[in-house]
Design an enzyme around this catalytic site. Structure first.
Site, PDB file in Angstrom:
ATOM      1  N   LYS A 187      42.360  44.578  48.160  1.00  0.00           N
ATOM      2  CA  LYS A 187      43.656  44.922  48.758  1.00  0.00           C
ATOM      3  C   LYS A 187      43.534  44.598  50.258  1.00  0.00           C
ATOM      4  O   LYS A 187      43.727  45.456  51.129  1.00  0.00           O
ATOM      5  CB  LYS A 187      43.952  46.414  48.488  1.00  0.00           C
ATOM      6  CG  LYS A 187      45.332  46.870  48.874  1.00  0.00           C
ATOM      7  CD  LYS A 187      46.435  46.377  47.944  1.00  0.00           C
ATOM      8  CE  LYS A 187      47.804  46.738  48.499  1.00  0.00           C
ATOM      9  NZ  LYS A 187      48.903  46.053  47.787  1.00  0.00           N
ATOM     10  N   ASP A 219      47.165  44.791  43.043  1.00  0.00           N
ATOM     11  CA  ASP A 219      48.450  45.013  42.359  1.00  0.00           C
ATOM     12  C   ASP A 219      48.844  43.767  41.577  1.00  0.00           C
ATOM     13  O   ASP A 219      49.283  43.822  40.430  1.00  0.00           O
ATOM     14  CB  ASP A 219      49.549  45.448  43.347  1.00  0.00           C
ATOM     15  CG  ASP A 219      49.585  44.629  44.626  1.00  0.00           C
ATOM     16  OD1 ASP A 219      48.685  43.786  44.849  1.00  0.00           O
ATOM     17  OD2 ASP A 219      50.524  44.828  45.436  1.00  0.00           O
ATOM     18  N   ASP A 243      37.629  50.824  38.016  1.00  0.00           N
ATOM     19  CA  ASP A 243      37.874  51.908  37.060  1.00  0.00           C
ATOM     20  C   ASP A 243      39.248  51.715  36.416  1.00  0.00           C
ATOM     21  O   ASP A 243      39.394  51.755  35.196  1.00  0.00           O
ATOM     22  CB  ASP A 243      37.817  53.258  37.789  1.00  0.00           C
ATOM     23  CG  ASP A 243      38.138  54.417  36.855  1.00  0.00           C
ATOM     24  OD1 ASP A 243      37.595  54.431  35.740  1.00  0.00           O
ATOM     25  OD2 ASP A 243      38.937  55.284  37.241  1.00  0.00           O
ATOM     26  N   ASP A 247      40.344  50.068  32.292  1.00  0.00           N
ATOM     27  CA  ASP A 247      41.141  50.766  31.271  1.00  0.00           C
ATOM     28  C   ASP A 247      42.288  49.859  30.822  1.00  0.00           C
ATOM     29  O   ASP A 247      42.583  49.746  29.635  1.00  0.00           O
ATOM     30  CB  ASP A 247      41.729  52.083  31.820  1.00  0.00           C
ATOM     31  CG  ASP A 247      40.872  53.292  31.452  1.00  0.00           C
ATOM     32  OD1 ASP A 247      39.637  53.119  31.331  1.00  0.00           O
ATOM     33  OD2 ASP A 247      41.430  54.393  31.283  1.00  0.00           O
TER      34      ASP A 247
HETATM   35  C1  IPM Z   1      34.581  55.421  33.698  1.00  0.00           C
HETATM   36  C2  IPM Z   1      35.109  56.827  33.720  1.00  0.00           C
HETATM   37  C3  IPM Z   1      34.426  57.585  34.860  1.00  0.00           C
HETATM   38  C4  IPM Z   1      34.775  56.904  36.168  1.00  0.00           C
HETATM   39  C5  IPM Z   1      34.780  59.088  34.910  1.00  0.00           C
HETATM   40  C6  IPM Z   1      34.475  59.774  33.599  1.00  0.00           C
HETATM   41  C7  IPM Z   1      34.096  59.785  36.061  1.00  0.00           C
HETATM   42  O1  IPM Z   1      36.487  56.835  33.852  1.00  0.00           O
HETATM   43  O2  IPM Z   1      33.369  55.239  33.488  1.00  0.00           O
HETATM   44  O3  IPM Z   1      35.381  54.493  33.863  1.00  0.00           O
HETATM   45  O4  IPM Z   1      35.814  57.195  36.775  1.00  0.00           O
HETATM   46  O5  IPM Z   1      33.998  56.060  36.599  1.00  0.00           O
HETATM   47 MG    MG Z   2      37.380  54.900  33.823  1.00  0.00          MG
END
Ligand code: IPM
Ligand code: MG
Length: 353
Positions: A187, A219, A243, A247
């Protein structure tokens, strides 16, 4: 080869998927003539309950002493909705990362053909997507100075040149082994720390003339990942962005229950699924063990045991093709299998092929 593995089952569905992972690891070692031993240790809420500490010294010693850690998941509902809690299961994971110096988190985002229909994206967008996110894991806001008052709170995002250079080196090495395309996600239009990342990447890029380096704001990267996931080959980014983006990466492939990860750095490497502890499913034998089992494949890769890694992946593919699947990925009209049944089937397959 002789392998000493620290097993950290943790919380929620952790112990169940851990069992399946250990079984597959044992079967693969037997099949290829390796000696493997497992040392179990507490982490997360399980460790808080037993010792008051989410990453007790005893667990640290067992990890330090092992060749690799097979980690499952931490997190417990008792802590999630209690902002007052002074110790939290997640601190165990963070302490492990910091104490073992695990600065590089490797998260492959791969699609499995038979699960593409589960992706929220259209098949033609996601088909063939295959990239790796290299997430910096021991710096940034997670570990910078914090203050938590009643009316004011902050987290600081700090990065040093050394921290940025070492993770970029890992990322370039991956890019060189893959399709030679590295994207730095930052960013830099707003954050000073991001500008340092970008500056250092620009300095390093000429040392890797075979790799195309490009730069993308986070973004924009979040958007590009769903518009054109095939654009990416290797993505490198700081801790918090990594992180969030991983996801996002995991759902575009169709199931979060399938993505493994490796964390490497200065000491024992850790192999773990990217999904969490899913406490609501604990003890029900419904959790998908494949991310854990594929973490075992990544573990074999790390020790350059290519045939062993390939055997695990082949067995996972065979289980998917044979519809030996947990409820989250089973097709309509077929009965779903339990966590242990899937683990047993895969272990058996490795033993006999
Ligand atoms: C990940 C998880 C962890 C993180 C949490 C559980 C602390 O979300 O490994 O991605 O935020 O790194
Ligand atoms: Mg995570």
């Amino acid at each position: 080869m002789e392998l000493k593995i620290a097993v950290l089952p943790g919380d929620g569905i952790g112990p169940e998927i851990s069992k399946a992972g250990v079984k597959v690891m044992q079967a693969t070692c037997d099949r290829f003539g390796h000696k493997v031993s497992f040392q179990y240790a507490l982490v997360g809420a399980a460790a808080i309950d037993a010792t008051g500490n989410p990453f007790p010294d005893g667990t640290y010693e067992i990890c330090k002493d092992a060749d690799a850690v097979l980690f499952s998941a931490v997190g417990d509902l008792r802590f999630d909705n209690n902002p007052e809690a002074k110790v939290r299961p997640e601190q165990g994971l963070l302490a492990m990362r910091k104490k073992l110096g695990l600065f590089a988190n490797i998260r492959p985002v791969e699609t499995f053909d038979c699960l593409i229909h589960k992706s929220p994206l259209r098949r033609e967008l996601v088909e063939g997507a295959d990239f790796v996110c290299i997430r910096e894991l021991t710096g940034g806001m997670y570990f910078g100075e914090k203050f938590e008052g009643d009316d004011r709170a902050y987290d600081t995002c700090i990065y040093t040149r050394t921290e940025i250079e070492r993770i970029l080196k890992v990322a370039y090495a991956y890019a060189q082994r893959r399709r030679k395309h590295l994207t730095l996600v930052d960013k830099a239009n707003v954050l000073a720390s991001s500008r340092l990342w970008r500056k250092i990447a620009q300095e390093m890029a000429p040392q890797y003339p075979d790799v195309t380096t490009d730069y993308m704001y986070v973004d924009n990267a979040a958007m590009r990942m769903i518009q054109e996931p095939r654009f990416f080959d290797v993505m490198v980014t700081e801790n918090t962005f990594g992180d969030i983006l991983t996801d996002e990466g995991s759902v575009i492939t169709g199931s979060m229950g399938l993505l493994p990860s490796a964390s490497t750095g200065e000491s024992t490497p850790v192999f773990e699924p990217i999904h969490g502890s899913w406490p609501q499913a604990a003890g029900k034998d419904i959790a998908n063990p494949l991310a854990q089992i594929l973490s075992v494949a990544m573990l074999f890769d790390y020790f350059d045991l290519k045939d062993e890694a390939a055997a695990v992946r082949a067995a996972v593919n065979a289980s998917l093709d044979g519809f030996v699947r947990t409820p989250d990925i089973q097709v309509e009209g077929k009965e779903a299998f339990g966590t242990q049944a899937v683990g047993d089937w895969i272990a058996e397959y490795v033993a006999n092929h």
